[in-house]
Every structure is written in C-alpha cells, then in structure tokens.
Design a protein around this motif. Structure first.
Motif, PDB file in Angstrom:
ATOM      1  N   VAL B 106      79.904  97.673 -11.361  1.00 22.84           N
ATOM      2  CA  VAL B 106      80.620  96.636 -11.622  1.00 22.84           C
ATOM      3  C   VAL B 106      81.870  97.527 -12.674  1.00 22.84           C
ATOM      4  O   VAL B 106      82.720  97.022 -12.390  1.00 22.84           O
ATOM      5  N   ILE B 110      85.631  97.723 -11.787  1.00 27.52           N
ATOM      6  CA  ILE B 110      86.766  97.417 -12.717  1.00 27.52           C
ATOM      7  C   ILE B 110      87.818  98.390 -12.362  1.00 27.52           C
ATOM      8  O   ILE B 110      89.179  98.392 -12.525  1.00 27.52           O
ATOM      9  N   GLN B 113      89.608  98.608  -8.991  1.00 28.86           N
ATOM     10  CA  GLN B 113      90.292  97.380  -8.524  1.00 28.86           C
ATOM     11  C   GLN B 113      91.647  97.354  -8.121  1.00 28.86           C
ATOM     12  O   GLN B 113      92.086  96.763  -7.300  1.00 28.86           O
ATOM     13  N   TYR B 197      75.559  93.434  -5.809  1.00 29.21           N
ATOM     14  CA  TYR B 197      76.226  92.112  -6.172  1.00 29.21           C
ATOM     15  C   TYR B 197      77.624  92.472  -6.775  1.00 29.21           C
ATOM     16  O   TYR B 197      78.600  91.915  -6.390  1.00 29.21           O
ATOM     17  N   GLY B 198      77.529  93.002  -7.984  1.00 28.76           N
ATOM     18  CA  GLY B 198      78.467  93.392  -9.194  1.00 28.76           C
ATOM     19  C   GLY B 198      79.971  93.935  -8.140  1.00 28.76           C
ATOM     20  O   GLY B 198      80.918  93.118  -8.366  1.00 28.76           O
ATOM     21  N   PHE B 202      83.356  91.756  -7.324  1.00 27.31           N
ATOM     22  CA  PHE B 202      84.527  92.026  -8.278  1.00 27.31           C
ATOM     23  C   PHE B 202      85.851  92.408  -6.917  1.00 27.31           C
ATOM     24  O   PHE B 202      86.703  92.046  -7.264  1.00 27.31           O
TER      25      PHE B 202
ATOM     26  N   LEU C 115      69.714  91.206  -9.093  1.00 24.28           N
ATOM     27  CA  LEU C 115      69.890  89.485  -9.184  1.00 24.28           C
ATOM     28  C   LEU C 115      68.964  88.771  -8.770  1.00 24.28           C
ATOM     29  O   LEU C 115      68.750  87.756  -9.658  1.00 24.28           O
ATOM     30  N   TYR C 229      74.095  94.572 -14.903  1.00 20.75           N
ATOM     31  CA  TYR C 229      75.104  93.485 -14.955  1.00 20.75           C
ATOM     32  C   TYR C 229      74.542  92.272 -14.633  1.00 20.75           C
ATOM     33  O   TYR C 229      74.615  91.212 -15.237  1.00 20.75           O
ATOM     34  N   GLU C 230      73.624  92.212 -13.555  1.00 16.76           N
ATOM     35  CA  GLU C 230      73.293  90.942 -12.925  1.00 16.76           C
ATOM     36  C   GLU C 230      71.959  90.274 -13.753  1.00 16.76           C
ATOM     37  O   GLU C 230      72.221  89.123 -14.030  1.00 16.76           O
ATOM     38  N   SER C 244      78.429  95.817 -19.624  1.00 16.44           N
ATOM     39  CA  SER C 244      79.157  95.429 -18.208  1.00 16.44           C
ATOM     40  C   SER C 244      79.537  94.008 -18.137  1.00 16.44           C
ATOM     41  O   SER C 244      80.597  93.754 -17.722  1.00 16.44           O
ATOM     42  N   VAL C 248      83.532  92.545 -17.842  1.00 19.26           N
ATOM     43  CA  VAL C 248      83.863  91.790 -16.679  1.00 19.26           C
ATOM     44  C   VAL C 248      84.450  90.476 -17.265  1.00 19.26           C
ATOM     45  O   VAL C 248      85.315  89.893 -16.742  1.00 19.26           O
ATOM     46  N   PHE C 251      88.055  90.232 -18.010  1.00 20.26           N
ATOM     47  CA  PHE C 251      89.029  90.145 -16.906  1.00 20.26           C
ATOM     48  C   PHE C 251      89.009  88.815 -16.312  1.00 20.26           C
ATOM     49  O   PHE C 251      89.709  88.221 -15.564  1.00 20.26           O
ATOM     50  N   HIS C 252      87.912  87.946 -16.802  1.00 16.71           N
ATOM     51  CA  HIS C 252      87.791  86.559 -16.164  1.00 16.71           C
ATOM     52  C   HIS C 252      88.354  85.542 -17.153  1.00 16.71           C
ATOM     53  O   HIS C 252      88.040  84.278 -16.987  1.00 16.71           O
ATOM     54  N   TYR C 263      89.920  97.112 -19.887  1.00 17.18           N
ATOM     55  CA  TYR C 263      90.135  98.521 -19.208  1.00 17.18           C
ATOM     56  C   TYR C 263      89.666  99.446 -20.330  1.00 17.18           C
ATOM     57  O   TYR C 263      88.807 100.497 -20.100  1.00 17.18           O
ATOM     58  N   SER C 266      86.022  99.536 -20.538  1.00 16.03           N
ATOM     59  CA  SER C 266      85.444 100.191 -19.163  1.00 16.03           C
ATOM     60  C   SER C 266      85.438 101.899 -19.359  1.00 16.03           C
ATOM     61  O   SER C 266      84.510 102.532 -18.960  1.00 16.03           O
TER      62      SER C 266
END
Lengths: 243, 253, 288
Positions: B106, B110, B113, B197-198, B202, C115, C229-230, C244, C248, C251-252, C263, C266
C-alpha cells in the motif's frame, strides 16, 4: 586441417592463452598434457566458440572460424562431467545432434551407436539411472554421431575409477580409428597422453609447446614422462632385487 | 497421549476458519448468544450462479487479473532472471529486485499513484494489473535465480556446440528443465494477485472490485455472511491447488 | 563471434535490462523521488516552492514516530511469539510433519490472506463473536459486555494474534524444511554418539541452526508485518495506528494539506525499511 595461430586471451591482467599456435591434420589426435589451471579449458572453449579470444585466428580447412557461432563450427566440447540432458533418455541424448540437423535415419544411426557403446539395453533410461562410465559413453556417442570436424576433450575420463577409465580409453581409441576422429585431447595423466595421442603437446601457464615426435615428448624433463618411467624402473628394481 | 491431544487441537484450529466461514455463509439470523445461526440457506451461494451478480463478476475479474499477472510475470521473470543471473554485478541487481518486494504494497501504491492518475489507468483494470505486476515481477526474477545454475549454463553451451540454435535450446532443453519451477512460479504469482488488497484498493480506487475488495466492502457493511462467502471463494482455489502440489503454495527454502 | 553478432547480443542485453529497470526499479525510485518532491513542496497541486514545513509537521506532531514505534512493537511481538510457537511445533511434531494428515493440514492456513485473517479474528474475538458466545454458553460471562476487548484494543492483541496465526504455519514449514536440509537428524545421531542428551542437542544445535539459517526470512517477515495494512485497518485501535494505516489515512481525509504529509510519511517509512534491510542483510551475510 585445424590451424590455430597466435591465440591470445587474458582475464584482467592474467594471461590465460599466450600466443598459442598449432596445426592438427585430419584424423589425428593431439594429446595435450597439462595441470589444472594451465589454460587448457580456455583453449578448448575458445576453439569451440564458447569464449571469444582477444587475438589470433582459428581456421578449418583454410576458412576462418571467427564469424561462425558455436553451433555452426561442428567442434564439440566434452568436459569431465558428461553434461547429459537430464530430462531426455539415453536414446534422445545421443540423437540430439542428428535431430538438430534434421538428419534422416535417426533411429538406425542411434541404434548402431548404442551398439558401438554397448548401451543397447539402456536406451530408454534417463541419465540419472546410469553409472559414471555409462554416462561418459553416452556423452561421447552424442558428440561423435554426427561426425563433427573436431572433438575437444577436456579431461573426459578424470572423474572415473581406474578400471572404467582404462576401458574408456580403449573405447576412445577404437572409435577414433573407426570414424577417423580429429581431436584435441587434454589430460593431466602422462600415461593417458602417451596412450591416446598421435601427436603430443605440453601446456603450462598459457603456453603450448608442440613436440615433433613422441620421443621428443618423452625426453623433455618438463613433461614428467621421465620421472614416471624412473619411478616404475625403481619399483621394478626393488621387486627384482627382493631376496 | 499429549501429542495426540495437541494434534487434535491443531487440526481443529486449522479447519476452524473453513468450517466457521462455511457456517456464516449459509447462516441467517445469527443472534447473540446462540453459537449456531437459526436458519440455514443456500441463497448466498446461489447468487454466485446467477448471471451478473456482484460476486460472480468479481470472481471472474479476480481470475482474469490473476492469470494475467501470473502469465506476464512468469514469462518476463524467466527471461530476465537469466540476464540478471549472468550479469557481472548480479547481487546489486538482485538487491534492487528486493525493494518492491519488501515495501508494504500500500505504501508502494501511494508512491506510484501519481503515475497511474496521469496515464488515466487509475481505477482501470489495466492499472491494477500493472500495479500488481510491480509486486509479482521482481518476485519472479528472484524466484528463478536458483534455476540459472552453472550446470544449466554448461548444458546450454553443450547444446550449442552440438549445433542447436538458441530457440531450439530454449524449446528442447531450458523450458523442459524449468517446467516444474515455471508452474510453481505461475501459481505463486497468481496468488500474489489473488490475495492483494491494499494496492488494488489504492490504484483501483474502489472501482476495480476484486474478491478481496468485496470482502472488505461486505465487512464494512457488517454483512458477515457475504464476507464469509467471499472469503471462502478466496481460500478454496488455493486449498484445492494444494491437493495437486504442495509446492504451488509453499516451496520451502 | 562477429561484430554484428556481438552488437545484437548487447542490444538484447540492453533491452532486457531496461525492462527490469522499468518494471522493478523505476516504480520504487521514481515514486520515492516524486513523494520526496511533493513532501518538500516542489510538486503537486499545492506546491509553492521548497519548504520543510510538511516534514516538520509530521515529525513535530509525533504521529509518525508514534506509529513507527507501535508498528515495531506489533511486529516484534508477533515475530517473537510466532517463532517460539513454530520452533516448538517443528521440534515436537518432527515426524508427523513429514507425512500423514498434519503434513498436508499445515499448508491450509497459507490460503488465508491478511484481509481474511483480520476478518476471521474479528468474527472470533469481538464482543459478540464466536468465542464470546461459547464462553457465554459455558456460563463464564453473564453479558457480552463482560467479554474482554480483544480487537480494536490499544495493546494490539487482535493484530498480533492475526499475524501470529498467519506466521506460525509458514515458519513451521520453513523451519521443518531447514531441519531436513541441514541434516539435523544425522547431527542428532552424532551428538548422541558424543554423549549429549536430547535437550542439549535441541538447545545447542537444533535451535541455533534453525534460527541462523532462517534469519533472512525472519527479517523479511518482520518487515512484512511492520508494513502490514489490512489487519490493523480491520481490527486496529483508534488511538494507535500502524504506519501504513496512518499514511493511507492522510490521503482519504479530503484535506489537501494532509497529502504532502502522507507523502512524507511514505517516503520516511520506505527509507526506514530500505535502511533496515541493507544494514541487517550485511550483518547477516557477515555472520552467515
């Protein structure tokens, strides 16, 4: 005739082939005596086209081999390991060179070769099921069946036991005469060199010395033939002098 | 005795997820505190057979993506791993191949992307395919390193001096020798895509609905029976593959 | 070889290597550079020239360092527990791992992705989950509120458990493969022949051999859990986030000012992982 002139090759600063020059007439076997690391493998692989020389030329019947890729040279390299294709049967291993050339009568030719090698009953076996000597025989048959120009043998019998080795030497001599094979035969064993060669050479530190005759080869102290003879004489002496 | 009890406990623990999800996927009205649901129905599973249902479309999409990733990364990995294995600075090249492999998918997503947004591949199947390739391809390159041994190199040369062309050598020597590894790599790269998934979320921005995306969606909707069904759809194909060859899932060292 | 053939060969070489660079190296390096540029205000919708503001925000708020520390805690705990359990199983079930039902069963959990494992642990351990119902049925609790918080908890019990459940079968199979590859059975005979007992062999020979051989894999698995992450997304706690998830989230949030921070996180995490990898691989190579 195979003609090699002033072949030169270095790795970094280390010279492996030093102005190697030789002539080998059709149907003759040149026995090259040399210890490991003397440059013999490089010499054979260069002739086979698997390595590129820095300088010098390799000619066959007057034609330069420089532009010919390994597959078109018809100069087969045979090493100490038989390097059989593990997934193919004995039959298919021997047939390989014929199939590559899309030759006719593969079945008959391979069967004749199997008979020659006394391997008829092993035809359908995989290489892993064979003994060391049998494997080396298959590799040998695979190399000569399509009658290549030159065989390049790199200590082919070195990993075999003494008995198998002796019978392989006999087999080689018989087939070499029958198919009038032209070969460069490299070995570190003085006796093997004397037994197999029509002509003789000694290689050390990348330099190749060719002898005009078998006698000259035996006379030269560097080849170690004299030491070998002296050893057997002393043993002989010891035995005959026993009380 | 102790060993037998422990074995039984382990076996139960291993089978529990399959049985539990199986029960959830056919259960209705699973109210606290009863252990079993009150009613059982195959309705959820029947949805799978109904044309154009969400589950069916997603299953198909996952299969296609998985096959695409597996074929591309196995073929490219095989060819390019040969080049890397014969390279002068082999270890430096290999270290580079480990990078995408160790990064969290993931986080990698990022970082890349922007590229997918610019090229219009964000939210598209092709974008997700490419994204998953970034994970699967280096894996394949590393995977095939063990194949290009000194012995294989010598066999290749032997074939050459016997008069074979490069194509003939590939067909008759290299591919047959590599067949078992090619199969293992194919299935393992398939699973990289199948489980992902991740990164899919994304780069696919929720529009490319693979099975894992669907599982997460159902979990979020507190739709546990559908989530369990989708989970089973992810778990069962590799479980069946195990019958064929354990190595397709785990190769050891 | 002719000149034209040499040229053809090097052309193919060049071509193959560029595919490798394009697919395997460019995404990471290009992504890193872009992420760095964005976090320094040199790229993106809000770029207004070079600034260290976003990095200062990320570091000053402590969110990143906190998430990193929490991730290290989770990964270390999971690897420690899983390695101990796998060592025990490998040595205890030496024979039944080789053949029989167990040799097959142990592969089954490898079909469960992260997951789904997160979902499974949730369904098992949440207050209204299967475990709670069984315990209720046994009369140990009177209400589902009495059941302890095992998911979404700040100690990360659920996350660690999910990772342990995934890692134990994998590590057991790995250790078992090492046990066979290193001929430990034969070494045990040698050890017995020299007069050592079973436990001495296990402590002094078997465990050290397995762990040193598996060290690179354990390191990779540690890094894998570190960036997971999951699982934390599904069953992590509200107060403590793993890296992670934090990245994320930036960004959301639909706050454009958060994106440069996303960024920065990351990039920082990627550099951390690459540094960790290169340092430890070097160390491992020296000792291995």
């Amino acid at each position: 005739m195979l003609t090699i002139e002033n072949l030169h090759k270095t790795y970094h600063t280390h010279t492996v082939l030093h102005q190697v020059t030789l002539e080998l007439p059709l149907g003759q076997v040149l026995a090259v005596l040399g210890r490991s690391g003397c440059g013999k493998t490089t010499l054979l692989k260069t002739v086979a086209g698997l390595l590129v020389p820095d300088a010098g030329s390799i000619n066959w019947a007057g034609a330069s081999m420089e532009a010919a890729p390994p597959r078109n040279r018809e100069m087969v390299y045979l090493s100490q390991e038989p390097l059989l294709f593990p997934h193919l049967s004995v039959f298919e291993n021997i047939a390989y060179g014929l199939r590559v050339r899309k030759e006719a009568e593969v079945q008959a030719k391979v069967e004749r070769m199997l008979q020659e090698l006394e391997l008829q009953e092993h035809a359908q076996k995989k290489p892993a099921q064979l003994s060391g000597g049998q494997r080396q025989r298959v590799a040998f048959g695979r190399a000569i069946i399509f009658l290549p120009r030159v065989l390049l043998l790199d200590e082919p019998f070195a990993s075999l036991d003494a008995q198998t080795r002796a019978s392989m030497q006999q087999l080689f001599l018989r087939l070499a005469r029958k198919y009038s094979i032209t070969a460069l035969f490299v070995t570190h064993d003085v006796k093997e060199a004397l037994l197999i060669g029509d002509r003789f050479a000694y290689m050390a530190a990348g330099k190749l010395r060719i002898y005009t005759s078998g006698e000259a080869f035996m006379e030269d102290p560097t080849t170690g033939v004299r030491d070998e003879l002296a050893f057997w004489n002393s043993i002989n002496h010891k035995i005959t002098n026993l009380p | 005795m102790g060993r037998k009890i422990l074995t039984a406990i382990l076996a139960t623990a291993i089978l529990l997820p399959f049985l539990f999800f199986g029960m959830l996927s056919v259960g209705q009205a699973w109210f606290y505190p009863s252990v079993l649901p009150q009613r059982f129905t195959l309705a959820n599973w029947q949805e799978l057979l109904a044309g154009q249902s969400e589950l069916q479309v997603s299953l198909l999409l996952s299969v296609i993506l998985g096959l695409g990733v597996a074929i591309l990364s196995t073929v490219a990995g095989f060819v390019i791993s040969r080049e890397i294995a014969r390279a002068k600075y082999k270890n430096r090249w290999l270290l580079l191949a480990y990078w995408p492999f160790v990064l969290s998918p993931v986080v990698l997503a990022i970082l890349v992307q922007r590229f997918f947004l610019l090229t219009g591949m964000s939210g598209e199947v092709i974008g997700v395919l490419l994204g998953q390739l970034i994970l699967a391809f280096p894996f394949a390159v590393i995977f095939f390193q063990s194949f290009w041994s000194h012995e294989v190199l010598q066999l290749e040369q032997q074939s050459q001096t016997l008069g074979a062309t490069a194509v003939y050598t590939l067909q008759k020597v290299l591919l047959p020798l590599a067949r078992p590894l090619l199969l293992i790599c194919f299935f393992q790269t398939f699973l990289i895509s199948w489980f992902e998934y991740g990164l899919t979320q994304f780069i696919g921005v929720g529009k490319v609905k693979t099975l894992p995306i669907l599982v997460f969606k159902y979990v979020n909707e507190a739709n546990s029976s559908h989530a369990a069904l989708a989970s089973l759809l992810i778990m069962l194909p590799p479980a069946l593959l195990l019958w064929t060859n354990k190595k397709f899932i785990f190769r050891g060292i | 070889m002719t000149i034209s053939e040499l040229r053809l060969l090097s052309k193919r070489k060049l071509y193959l290597r560029s595919v490798f660079l394009l697919l395997a190296v460019l995404p990471v390096v290009g992504g890193l550079l872009y992420g760095l540029a964005y976090s320094l205000g040199l790229a993106g919708a809000l770029s207004s020239g070079f600034t260290l503001q976003h990095w200062q925000d990320v570091l000053a708020s402590g969110a990143f360092l906190h998430a990193l520390a929490y991730s290290v805690y989770i990964a270390l705990s999971a690897i420690l527990v899983a390695t101990s359990a796998a060592l025990f199983l490998t040595l205890y079930f030496k024979k039944s791992l080789r053949q029989g039902a167990m040799s097959y069963l142990l592969y089954l959990p490898l079909t469960i992705p992260a997951l789904v494992m997160g979902f499974l642990v949730f369904q098992l351990l949440t207050k209204s989950g299967l475990a709670s119902r069984v315990v209720f049925g046994l009369g140990w609790i009177a209400d589902l509120q009495d059941f302890p918080s095992l998911v979404h908890d700040s100690w990360g019990f659920g996350i660690i458990l999910a990772h342990v459940l995934m890692a134990v079968p994998f590590l057991t199979l790995l250790f078992h493969a090492i046990y066979r590859e290193q001929n430990l059975d034969q070494l045990q005979q040698v050890s017995e022949n020299l007069g050592a007992g079973q436990s001495h062999f296990v402590r002094r020979i078997a465990i050290p051999t397995i762990l040193t051989t598996a060290a690179p894999n354990l390191l990779l698995y540690f890094i894998f859990v570190l960036g997971s992450y999951e699982v934390p997304l599904l069953i992590g706690s509200q107060q403590h986030q793993m890296v992670s998830v934090l990245a994320v989230q930036k960004f959301h949030r639909f706050n454009l000012l958060d994106i440069p921070q996303g960024y920065a996180i990351s990039v920082a995490f990627t550099l951390f992982v690459l540094l960790l990898l290169s340092i430890s691989l070097k160390k491992l190579q020296r000792h291995g």
